[in-house]
Write an enzyme that holds these catalytic residues in place. Structure first.
Site, short mmCIF file in Angstrom:
data_model
loop_
_atom_site.label_atom_id
_atom_site.label_comp_id
_atom_site.label_asym_id
_atom_site.label_seq_id
_atom_site.Cartn_x
_atom_site.Cartn_y
_atom_site.Cartn_z
N GLY A 208 0.84 -1.21 0.00
CA GLY A 208 0.00 0.00 0.00
C GLY A 208 0.86 1.23 0.00
O GLY A 208 2.05 1.18 -0.33
N ASN A 209 0.29 2.38 0.33
CA ASN A 209 1.07 3.61 0.43
C ASN A 209 0.42 4.54 1.45
O ASN A 209 -0.62 4.21 2.01
CB ASN A 209 1.25 4.27 -0.94
CG ASN A 209 -0.09 4.56 -1.58
OD1 ASN A 209 -0.85 5.37 -1.07
ND2 ASN A 209 -0.38 3.89 -2.70
N TYR A 210 1.03 5.69 1.67
CA TYR A 210 0.58 6.56 2.77
C TYR A 210 -0.59 7.46 2.41
O TYR A 210 -1.00 8.29 3.21
CB TYR A 210 1.74 7.45 3.23
CG TYR A 210 2.87 6.69 3.87
CD1 TYR A 210 2.64 5.90 5.00
CD2 TYR A 210 4.16 6.75 3.36
CE1 TYR A 210 3.68 5.21 5.60
CE2 TYR A 210 5.20 6.06 3.96
CZ TYR A 210 4.96 5.29 5.07
OH TYR A 210 5.97 4.60 5.67
N ALA A 276 -3.46 7.46 -5.42
CA ALA A 276 -2.09 6.96 -5.40
C ALA A 276 -2.20 5.45 -5.65
O ALA A 276 -2.27 4.65 -4.72
CB ALA A 276 -1.45 7.24 -4.06
#
Ligand code: CTP
Length: 397
Positions: A208-210, A276
């Protein structure tokens, strides 16, 4: 600012009622006409004399005026108002509004009002979280009422949590933006992608990402406040979206986001891809949790579809396509490459090297680049303001 606007305030019996005189003062100072209705229990929290003095109007609370013996028509007030603001709205009143129970004057006015309704809930955190209250709020949202999300903080019970009525100056801002926004996107359909995507490695782990999705959600709200009908394809996030003009399609993976965007894009006039999206996903998802060993673990990754690029390939002449570029170096150069290669009308560049910009901040600093490669750089602003800058730039296209 609110000259000539007729605002009806319904106060129900919660401690936050003591803040409403401040809201009325702000409304009157800005030219609004205000009338106030008190529910029977609200009188214990704020006096009719204060409210009548500040609103320059007698306060309504019952069907009969004891002094004159005259009957008050609930229909008249409901027709008079341009906006009915119920603040604070207790769990009890919210439930009755949902069910159509009309056992006091305020509720009869609610049922006969033809104007838009804004509701500012105020209650204890457990009452707010209770599935009964949440279901009632969902039903009121579906009725296209504007719910002013309560904030988190110290509550009258001494407990701390979500349920505190939004402050009067914030409610005032929402009321002014309700009236002042030019409805320049009225009749337009807008597709927005937002948030991260999660690509499963095994049943408990993912790539995943932030991203929190905040920037995309603010853009969705900005369009919606200006009359646009928004389809928000939203990756996993803790943020909630609550706007009558925004339909949310929750997704988890890049593939799901791709499918949903493909489905919505043909009927949309504008698409803004802020998500994102994970660029790679594990080639295979393990069915069972991968066990720890002393050896290195190698994951084989495969690219996910580029959603924005695919929309750029099928974009019609009457559609606008907007992308984001999140860069850490050679920012403008990289953003221009994305603008051209993905066939965009506009690209919003944000650089992770700018303090306060990008993931997990409530602020952002962007440069907007149009298809003629004109650049406009903005200072660091709240994401709400940045969203308005972006939708203004899109409007000029
Ligand atoms: N995007 C997309 N689908 C992907 C990847 C990106 O729709 N699979 C969109 C993003 O929502 C954004 C734009 O493409 O609007 C650019 O995303 P960004 O992460 O900055 O760039 P990438 O195209 O992924 O390229 P790179 O990661 O190499 O910079």
């Amino acid at each position: 600012m609110l000259k000539g606007k007729k605002i009806l305030i319904g106060i129900t019996g919660g401690i936050a009622a003591y803040k409403i005189p401040l809201l009325i003062r702000l409304l009157i100072k800005n030219g609004a006409e205000v009338q106030v209705i008190l529910s029977p229990s609200a009188k214990d929290f704020v006096t009719p004399l204060t409210l009548a003095t500040l609103s320059n109007n007698p306060v309504h609370s019952g069907f009969f005026d004891n002094e004159t013996g005259k009957w008050h028509s609930h229909v008249e007030l409901g027709l008079w108002a341009d906006l009915f603001v119920v603040a604070p709205a207790t769990a009890n009143s919210i439930a009755k509004m949902n069910l159509g129970i009309a056992d006091n004057y305020l509720l009869t006015v609610y049922l006969s009002a033809r104007c838009p309704v804004m509701i500012a809930p105020a209650m204890d955190l457990d009452m707010f979280k209770h599935s009964a209250t949440q279901k009632n709020l969902t039903a009121l949202r579906a009725r296209k009422h504007i719910i002013v999300e309560p904030t988190s903080g110290e509550l009258a019970s001494g407990l701390c949590g979500e349920g505190r009525m939004e402050e009067p100056d914030e409610i005032f801002k929402l009321i002014t933006s309700f009236f002042s926004k030019k409805k320049q996107f009225k009749g337009k359909k807008i597709l927005i992608s937002a948030g991260p995507t999660f690509e499963a490695i095994d049943p408990v782990r993912f790539i995943g990402n932030y991203s929190t999705g905040r920037m995309g959600i603010e853009i969705a709200k900005s369009f919606a406040n200006q009359g646009g009908e928004v389809f928000l394809v939203l990756g996993p996030t803790d943020l909630t979206v609550d706007h009558p003009m925004i339909e949310v399609f929750p997704v988890t993976t890049a593939d799901e986001m791709f499918d949903q965007c493909q489905m919505q894009f043909p009927s949309c006039d504008i698409a803004v891809m802020t998500a994102a999206v994970a660029d790679f996903k594990p080639k295979v998802k393990a069915n069972q949790k991968i066990k720890k060993t002393d050896n290195d673990l190698f994951l084989e990754l495969t690219p996910t579809p580029d959603i924005l690029k695919s929309l750029g390939q099928k974009k019609r002449d009457n559609q606008l396509l907007v992308g984001f570029a999140l860069e850490t170096n050679n920012e403008v150069e990289n953003a221009l490459i994305k603008l051209r290669s993905k066939n965009l009308d506009l690209i919003i560049l944000n650089s992770l090297s700018d303090p306060g910009a990008g993931f997990r901040h409530s602020t952002n600093k962007v440069t907007i680049i149009d298809r003629h490669e004109n650049l406009k750089t903005f200072p660091l602003k709240s994401k709400t303001e940045v969203a308005d800058d972006i939708t203004s730039a899109i409007a000029t296209l």
